[in-house]
Design an enzyme around this catalytic site. Structure first.
Site, PDB file in Angstrom:
ATOM      1  N   LYS A  13      11.239  -2.980  -0.568  1.00  0.00           N
ATOM      2  CA  LYS A  13      10.116  -3.514  -0.002  1.00  0.00           C
ATOM      3  C   LYS A  13       9.961  -5.107  -0.212  1.00  0.00           C
ATOM      4  O   LYS A  13      10.259  -5.888   0.687  1.00  0.00           O
ATOM      5  CB  LYS A  13       8.828  -3.127  -0.350  1.00  0.00           C
ATOM      6  N   ARG A  88      -1.909   0.831   0.365  1.00  0.00           N
ATOM      7  CA  ARG A  88      -1.201   2.186  -0.313  1.00  0.00           C
ATOM      8  C   ARG A  88      -2.305   3.397  -0.325  1.00  0.00           C
ATOM      9  O   ARG A  88      -1.743   4.536  -0.887  1.00  0.00           O
ATOM     10  CB  ARG A  88      -0.995   1.896  -1.728  1.00  0.00           C
ATOM     11  N   ARG A 127      17.130  -2.666 -12.435  1.00  0.00           N
ATOM     12  CA  ARG A 127      15.965  -3.741 -12.523  1.00  0.00           C
ATOM     13  C   ARG A 127      15.516  -3.694 -13.868  1.00  0.00           C
ATOM     14  O   ARG A 127      14.907  -5.036 -14.331  1.00  0.00           O
ATOM     15  CB  ARG A 127      15.179  -3.533 -11.436  1.00  0.00           C
ATOM     16  N   ARG A 133      10.799  -5.388 -16.271  1.00  0.00           N
ATOM     17  CA  ARG A 133       9.373  -4.894 -15.791  1.00  0.00           C
ATOM     18  C   ARG A 133       8.801  -3.767 -16.817  1.00  0.00           C
ATOM     19  O   ARG A 133       9.518  -2.858 -16.866  1.00  0.00           O
ATOM     20  CB  ARG A 133       9.395  -4.789 -14.332  1.00  0.00           C
ATOM     21  N   ARG A 144       5.120   6.794 -10.943  1.00  0.00           N
ATOM     22  CA  ARG A 144       4.962   5.704  -9.610  1.00  0.00           C
ATOM     23  C   ARG A 144       5.152   6.608  -8.254  1.00  0.00           C
ATOM     24  O   ARG A 144       4.718   6.721  -7.334  1.00  0.00           O
ATOM     25  CB  ARG A 144       5.639   4.548  -9.685  1.00  0.00           C
TER      26      ARG A 144
HETATM   27  P1  B4P Z   1      11.546  -3.229  -4.384  1.00  0.00           P
HETATM   28  O1  B4P Z   1      11.659  -1.892  -3.565  1.00  0.00           O
HETATM   29  O2  B4P Z   1      11.834  -4.411  -3.465  1.00  0.00           O
HETATM   30  O3  B4P Z   1      10.869  -3.106  -5.120  1.00  0.00           O
HETATM   31  P2  B4P Z   1       9.108  -3.490  -5.199  1.00  0.00           P
HETATM   32  O4  B4P Z   1       8.778  -4.347  -4.070  1.00  0.00           O
HETATM   33  O5  B4P Z   1       8.995  -4.224  -6.455  1.00  0.00           O
HETATM   34  O6  B4P Z   1       8.257  -2.298  -5.191  1.00  0.00           O
HETATM   35  P3  B4P Z   1       7.316  -1.572  -6.174  1.00  0.00           P
HETATM   36  O7  B4P Z   1       6.684  -0.312  -5.315  1.00  0.00           O
HETATM   37  O8  B4P Z   1       8.077  -1.121  -7.367  1.00  0.00           O
HETATM   38  O9  B4P Z   1       6.650  -2.545  -6.881  1.00  0.00           O
HETATM   39  P4  B4P Z   1       5.255  -3.344  -6.250  1.00  0.00           P
HETATM   40  O10 B4P Z   1       5.177  -4.646  -6.853  1.00  0.00           O
HETATM   41  O11 B4P Z   1       4.918  -3.028  -4.842  1.00  0.00           O
HETATM   42  O12 B4P Z   1      13.165  -3.213  -5.370  1.00  0.00           O
HETATM   43  C1  B4P Z   1      13.380  -2.597  -6.128  1.00  0.00           C
HETATM   44  C2  B4P Z   1      14.876  -2.835  -6.980  1.00  0.00           C
HETATM   45  O13 B4P Z   1      16.096  -2.434  -5.985  1.00  0.00           O
HETATM   46  C3  B4P Z   1      14.952  -4.350  -7.015  1.00  0.00           C
HETATM   47  O14 B4P Z   1      15.629  -4.655  -8.282  1.00  0.00           O
HETATM   48  C4  B4P Z   1      15.933  -4.786  -5.920  1.00  0.00           C
HETATM   49  O15 B4P Z   1      16.791  -6.027  -6.423  1.00  0.00           O
HETATM   50  C5  B4P Z   1      16.745  -3.733  -5.701  1.00  0.00           C
HETATM   51  N1  B4P Z   1      17.294  -3.528  -4.276  1.00  0.00           N
HETATM   52  C6  B4P Z   1      16.460  -3.684  -3.085  1.00  0.00           C
HETATM   53  N2  B4P Z   1      17.316  -3.416  -2.021  1.00  0.00           N
HETATM   54  C7  B4P Z   1      18.566  -3.088  -2.460  1.00  0.00           C
HETATM   55  C8  B4P Z   1      19.607  -2.627  -1.765  1.00  0.00           C
HETATM   56  N3  B4P Z   1      19.820  -2.492  -0.596  1.00  0.00           N
HETATM   57  N4  B4P Z   1      20.664  -2.020  -2.568  1.00  0.00           N
HETATM   58  C9  B4P Z   1      20.667  -1.980  -3.946  1.00  0.00           C
HETATM   59  N5  B4P Z   1      19.454  -2.513  -4.483  1.00  0.00           N
HETATM   60  C10 B4P Z   1      18.360  -2.941  -4.005  1.00  0.00           C
HETATM   61  O16 B4P Z   1       3.987  -2.559  -7.142  1.00  0.00           O
HETATM   62  C11 B4P Z   1       4.192  -2.703  -8.534  1.00  0.00           C
HETATM   63  C12 B4P Z   1       2.689  -2.198  -9.005  1.00  0.00           C
HETATM   64  O17 B4P Z   1       1.514  -2.801  -8.393  1.00  0.00           O
HETATM   65  C13 B4P Z   1       2.148  -0.618  -8.428  1.00  0.00           C
HETATM   66  O18 B4P Z   1       2.687   0.324  -9.348  1.00  0.00           O
HETATM   67  C14 B4P Z   1       0.711  -0.867  -8.733  1.00  0.00           C
HETATM   68  O19 B4P Z   1       0.102  -0.463 -10.136  1.00  0.00           O
HETATM   69  C15 B4P Z   1       0.219  -2.288  -8.243  1.00  0.00           C
HETATM   70  N6  B4P Z   1       0.053  -2.476  -6.860  1.00  0.00           N
HETATM   71  C16 B4P Z   1       0.859  -3.034  -5.955  1.00  0.00           C
HETATM   72  N7  B4P Z   1       0.162  -2.857  -4.651  1.00  0.00           N
HETATM   73  C17 B4P Z   1      -1.031  -2.193  -4.854  1.00  0.00           C
HETATM   74  C18 B4P Z   1      -2.089  -1.690  -4.069  1.00  0.00           C
HETATM   75  N8  B4P Z   1      -2.031  -1.888  -2.720  1.00  0.00           N
HETATM   76  N9  B4P Z   1      -2.796  -0.979  -4.429  1.00  0.00           N
HETATM   77  C19 B4P Z   1      -3.053  -0.534  -5.883  1.00  0.00           C
HETATM   78  N10 B4P Z   1      -2.097  -0.764  -6.664  1.00  0.00           N
HETATM   79  C20 B4P Z   1      -1.264  -1.793  -6.295  1.00  0.00           C
END
Ligand code: B4P
Length: 193
Positions: A13, A88, A127, A133, A144
């Site tokens: 995402k 979410r 990652r 992280r 998660r």
């Molecule tokens: P991503 O999937 O991009 O990870 P993310 O955006 O960080 O999502 P995530 O759900 O983990 O965290 P968020 O910050 O939203 O990428 C993951 C990895 O894969 C990266 O290293 C990337 O480089 C790699 N990658 C991506 N595409 C690839 C490809 N095609 N091939 C290979 N590798 C690839 O949320 C974090 C925390 O914040 C949550 O757990 C929660 O506690 C809180 N939070 C956020 N939003 C919330 C909400 N709406 N409500 C309540 N809590 C919330």
């Protein structure tokens, strides 16, 4: 254009949000990024969010909703935005609907990235090595995924019912996934809004 990007943790995402938002000329609003910025600056919001994030739990809806309301009321989001990781929960969907009603606006599309479970774990463990992280340990990654399945996956049928859902295969390279998203959205050429 007003877009929501959904998918389990590790689906890509955050990665895709930056590419899509740049192409569409709208701000990418990532609740995770906003929380992490507050954690690193040790703001009261960050201190509250940190415990939940480190445990793999969602930050309470009241906190998250107020933060998003404030962000989408800013000038740069007036013409459109991409929400990465919000809503979410069902309560967040209801609150977002109320925010949009205030602006007499609606969501144009909800893109769900689908990725195999094994690939998700591999990406997040990779990652963990590069970014360190605190929520990318194997135990927290598992929690998660469970929280996503319990609280967020049900939103897919909610948005399917609204007729705005599009599922995109998130396997493959970043460029391949971006191309599929643009095709699904019918976006071609340079920045659009
Ligand atoms: P991503 O999937 O991009 O990870 P993310 O955006 O960080 O999502 P995530 O759900 O983990 O965290 P968020 O910050 O939203 O990428 C993951 C990895 O894969 C990266 O290293 C990337 O480089 C790699 N990658 C991506 N595409 C690839 C490809 N095609 N091939 C290979 N590798 C690839 O949320 C974090 C925390 O914040 C949550 O757990 C929660 O506690 C809180 N939070 C956020 N939003 C919330 C909400 N709406 N409500 C309540 N809590 C919330």
């Amino acid at each position: 254009m007003r877009l929501i990007l959904m998918g389990p943790p590790g689906a890509g995402k955050g990665t895709q949000a930056k590419v899509i938002a740049a192409k569409l000329g709208v701000p990418a609003i990532s609740t995770g990024d906003i929380f992490r910025a507050n954690v690193s600056q040790q703001t009261p919001l960050g201190l509250e969010a940190k415990g939940y994030m480190d445990a793999g739990e969602y930050v309470p809806d009241s906190v998250t909703n107020a933060m998003v309301r404030d962000r989408i009321n800013q000038d740069d989001a007036r013409g459109g935005f991409l929400l990465d990781g919000y809503p979410r929960t069902v309560a967040q969907v209801e609150e977002l609907d109320a925010m949009l009603a205030d602006h007499k606006a609606a969501i144009d599309a909800v893109v769900v990235l689908t990725v195999d479970q094994d690939e998700i774990v591999a990406r997040l463990l990779r990652r963990a090595e590069t970014e360190g992280r605190t929520d990318d340990t194997e135990e927290v990654i598992r929690r998660r995924q469970d929280v996503y399945a319990e609280q967020t996956a049900p939103l897919i049928s909610v948005y399917a019912g609204h007729g705005v859902l599009t599922e995109v295969d998130g396997m493959g390279t970043v460029d391949e996934v971006s191309a599929r998203v643009f095709q699904a959205l019918g976006v071609t050429g340079a920045a659009a809004s």
